[in-house]
Write a protein that holds these residues in place. Sequence first.
Motif, PDB file in Angstrom:
ATOM      1  N   LYS A 172       0.806  -1.217   0.000  1.00  0.00           N
ATOM      2  CA  LYS A 172       0.000   0.000   0.000  1.00  0.00           C
ATOM      3  C   LYS A 172       0.842   1.270   0.000  1.00  0.00           C
ATOM      4  CE  LYS A 172      -4.199  -1.748   2.218  1.00  0.00           C
ATOM      5  NZ  LYS A 172      -5.217  -1.497   3.250  1.00  0.00           N
ATOM      6  N   ILE A 173       2.143   1.140   0.308  1.00  0.00           N
ATOM      7  CA  ILE A 173       3.001   2.324   0.412  1.00  0.00           C
ATOM      8  C   ILE A 173       3.314   2.860  -0.979  1.00  0.00           C
ATOM      9  CG2 ILE A 173       5.231   3.192   1.185  1.00  0.00           C
ATOM     10  CD1 ILE A 173       5.221   1.032   3.336  1.00  0.00           C
ATOM     11  N   SER A 174       3.122   4.166  -1.167  1.00  0.00           N
ATOM     12  CA  SER A 174       3.440   4.807  -2.443  1.00  0.00           C
ATOM     13  C   SER A 174       3.990   6.201  -2.178  1.00  0.00           C
ATOM     14  CB  SER A 174       2.184   4.901  -3.320  1.00  0.00           C
ATOM     15  OG  SER A 174       1.316   5.905  -2.823  1.00  0.00           O
ATOM     16  N   PRO A 175       4.713   6.757  -3.151  1.00  0.00           N
ATOM     17  CA  PRO A 175       5.229   8.126  -2.981  1.00  0.00           C
ATOM     18  C   PRO A 175       4.114   9.146  -2.749  1.00  0.00           C
ATOM     19  CG  PRO A 175       6.292   7.041  -4.841  1.00  0.00           C
ATOM     20  CD  PRO A 175       5.192   6.133  -4.401  1.00  0.00           C
ATOM     21  N   ILE A 176       2.937   8.917  -3.342  1.00  0.00           N
ATOM     22  CA  ILE A 176       1.821   9.843  -3.159  1.00  0.00           C
ATOM     23  C   ILE A 176       1.318   9.791  -1.720  1.00  0.00           C
ATOM     24  CG2 ILE A 176      -0.575  10.297  -3.815  1.00  0.00           C
ATOM     25  CD1 ILE A 176       0.165   9.498  -6.653  1.00  0.00           C
ATOM     26  N   ASP A 177       1.225   8.572  -1.163  1.00  0.00           N
ATOM     27  CA  ASP A 177       0.812   8.436   0.236  1.00  0.00           C
ATOM     28  C   ASP A 177       1.757   9.207   1.160  1.00  0.00           C
ATOM     29  OD1 ASP A 177      -1.313   6.882  -0.430  1.00  0.00           O
ATOM     30  OD2 ASP A 177      -0.442   4.987   0.207  1.00  0.00           O
ATOM     31  N   GLN A 178       3.031   9.176   0.829  1.00  0.00           N
ATOM     32  CA  GLN A 178       4.020   9.826   1.683  1.00  0.00           C
ATOM     33  C   GLN A 178       3.886  11.346   1.658  1.00  0.00           C
ATOM     34  OE1 GLN A 178       7.581   8.049   0.106  1.00  0.00           O
ATOM     35  NE2 GLN A 178       7.194   6.067   1.079  1.00  0.00           N
ATOM     36  N   GLN A 179       3.153  11.870   0.686  1.00  0.00           N
ATOM     37  CA  GLN A 179       2.900  13.309   0.624  1.00  0.00           C
ATOM     38  C   GLN A 179       1.594  13.696   1.325  1.00  0.00           C
ATOM     39  OE1 GLN A 179       4.811  15.863  -0.924  1.00  0.00           O
ATOM     40  NE2 GLN A 179       6.356  14.248  -0.841  1.00  0.00           N
ATOM     41  N   ALA A 180       0.842  12.697   1.780  1.00  0.00           N
ATOM     42  CA  ALA A 180      -0.494  12.959   2.321  1.00  0.00           C
ATOM     43  C   ALA A 180      -0.467  13.886   3.525  1.00  0.00           C
ATOM     44  CB  ALA A 180      -1.169  11.638   2.694  1.00  0.00           C
ATOM     45  N   GLN A 181       0.495  13.684   4.417  1.00  0.00           N
ATOM     46  CA  GLN A 181       0.585  14.533   5.602  1.00  0.00           C
ATOM     47  C   GLN A 181       1.185  15.900   5.266  1.00  0.00           C
ATOM     48  OE1 GLN A 181       0.425  13.399   9.545  1.00  0.00           O
ATOM     49  NE2 GLN A 181      -1.383  12.789   8.375  1.00  0.00           N
ATOM     50  N   ILE A 182       2.180  15.902   4.410  1.00  0.00           N
ATOM     51  CA  ILE A 182       2.833  17.161   4.034  1.00  0.00           C
ATOM     52  C   ILE A 182       1.842  18.098   3.348  1.00  0.00           C
ATOM     53  CG2 ILE A 182       4.625  18.170   2.555  1.00  0.00           C
ATOM     54  CD1 ILE A 182       6.185  15.507   2.915  1.00  0.00           C
ATOM     55  N   LYS A 183       1.011  17.539   2.488  1.00  0.00           N
ATOM     56  CA  LYS A 183       0.050  18.338   1.722  1.00  0.00           C
ATOM     57  C   LYS A 183      -1.368  18.228   2.296  1.00  0.00           C
ATOM     58  CE  LYS A 183       2.640  18.143  -2.624  1.00  0.00           C
ATOM     59  NZ  LYS A 183       2.871  19.589  -2.723  1.00  0.00           N
ATOM     60  N   TRP A 184      -1.470  17.996   3.585  1.00  0.00           N
ATOM     61  CA  TRP A 184      -2.773  17.810   4.234  1.00  0.00           C
ATOM     62  C   TRP A 184      -3.728  18.965   3.946  1.00  0.00           C
ATOM     63  CZ3 TRP A 184      -5.323  14.023   6.815  1.00  0.00           C
ATOM     64  CH2 TRP A 184      -6.477  14.405   7.533  1.00  0.00           C
ATOM     65  N   LYS A 185      -3.259  20.180   4.120  1.00  0.00           N
ATOM     66  CA  LYS A 185      -4.132  21.349   3.932  1.00  0.00           C
ATOM     67  C   LYS A 185      -4.556  21.488   2.477  1.00  0.00           C
ATOM     68  CE  LYS A 185      -3.632  24.946   6.511  1.00  0.00           C
ATOM     69  NZ  LYS A 185      -3.173  26.194   7.175  1.00  0.00           N
ATOM     70  N   ASP A 186      -3.635  21.212   1.556  1.00  0.00           N
ATOM     71  CA  ASP A 186      -3.982  21.281   0.131  1.00  0.00           C
ATOM     72  C   ASP A 186      -5.071  20.267  -0.209  1.00  0.00           C
ATOM     73  OD1 ASP A 186      -2.117  23.279  -0.331  1.00  0.00           O
ATOM     74  OD2 ASP A 186      -0.521  21.865  -0.835  1.00  0.00           O
ATOM     75  N   TYR A 187      -4.949  19.064   0.350  1.00  0.00           N
ATOM     76  CA  TYR A 187      -5.979  18.050   0.123  1.00  0.00           C
ATOM     77  C   TYR A 187      -7.319  18.471   0.731  1.00  0.00           C
ATOM     78  CZ  TYR A 187      -3.176  14.351  -2.031  1.00  0.00           C
ATOM     79  OH  TYR A 187      -2.424  13.613  -2.909  1.00  0.00           O
ATOM     80  N   SER A 188      -7.261  19.131   1.880  1.00  0.00           N
ATOM     81  CA  SER A 188      -8.506  19.614   2.501  1.00  0.00           C
ATOM     82  C   SER A 188      -9.204  20.630   1.607  1.00  0.00           C
ATOM     83  CB  SER A 188      -8.204  20.248   3.868  1.00  0.00           C
ATOM     84  OG  SER A 188      -7.745  19.296   4.799  1.00  0.00           O
ATOM     85  N   LEU A 189      -8.434  21.559   1.054  1.00  0.00           N
ATOM     86  CA  LEU A 189      -9.014  22.587   0.182  1.00  0.00           C
ATOM     87  C   LEU A 189      -9.597  21.957  -1.085  1.00  0.00           C
ATOM     88  CD1 LEU A 189      -6.263  25.355   0.557  1.00  0.00           C
ATOM     89  CD2 LEU A 189      -8.577  25.389   1.506  1.00  0.00           C
ATOM     90  N   ALA A 190      -8.864  20.983  -1.652  1.00  0.00           N
ATOM     91  CA  ALA A 190      -9.353  20.310  -2.861  1.00  0.00           C
ATOM     92  C   ALA A 190     -10.621  19.522  -2.557  1.00  0.00           C
ATOM     93  CB  ALA A 190      -8.266  19.382  -3.411  1.00  0.00           C
ATOM     94  N   ARG A 191     -10.640  18.853  -1.409  1.00  0.00           N
ATOM     95  CA  ARG A 191     -11.840  18.104  -0.991  1.00  0.00           C
ATOM     96  C   ARG A 191     -13.034  19.031  -0.853  1.00  0.00           C
ATOM     97  NH1 ARG A 191     -11.587  17.071   5.143  1.00  0.00           N
ATOM     98  NH2 ARG A 191     -11.863  19.333   4.912  1.00  0.00           N
TER      99      ARG A 191
END
Length: 260
Positions: A172-191
Amino acid sequence: MAKKSQASNHENDYDVNLKQLQIELVKLQRQIISSGSRLLIIFEGRDTAGKDGTIKSIVEHLSPRESRVVALSKPSDREEGEWYFQRYIAELPSSGEIVIFNRSWYNRAGVEKVMGFCTDAQYKQFMDSVNEFESLIIGSGIKLIKYYLDINKEEQAERLKSRETDPLKQWKISPIDQQAQIKWKDYSLARNAMLQKTSSKLAPWTVINANNKKLTHLNLIRDLLSRLDYSGKDKTLLTVDSEVVMPCPPLGKKAPKLAP
């Protein structure tokens, strides 16, 4: 001993409740097959929100000939040159079939937007056209249900750490997953933008508070079953927890309070 016994009872309660709901899902599938109906369920959500496990709890006892889980990989060079929705159209359900999208065309509104995998023009074109695209799907006779699984930042961090240490979760580990915490706020805004602009009257979003995996499985299945007609439905099993299942209002209205 008391604590262990309570934990065991809780586990048994979950297993019993899940089995009852899975029996209802089999009833639903029987109805879909006999009527020639078509059901499409979209799963989106935060990385590690539990889409795989929730989908497994749904399809575990369904007939594999009349149910499919679709999890498309990165588009090929050929697909990159096609209409964005084109490769998804081939996966839509046929008569008597249930199809579940484990991520969908909404990749463009989420990971592609946040990670810069699409241009601003491509993102805008998607957001401006997806509601019309879904209305065409629904107009063709397909029942479309959309779920977004949401978790808080702390829970996501724990699940990401678990993936690193559990040998059964290494895939399940991927480079995108590893960015999930770093880009948390960006993902929140996109959501937030996605939910606000694409929760249409015909195809509204339902947000699932997925911090507790077992409550997620049970309540999402209850909500799914409650929204569909089938013979022999046991409505006493289908009461949902409003702290877990949060329907999104139609376009432009304020969405449920979500993890910031």
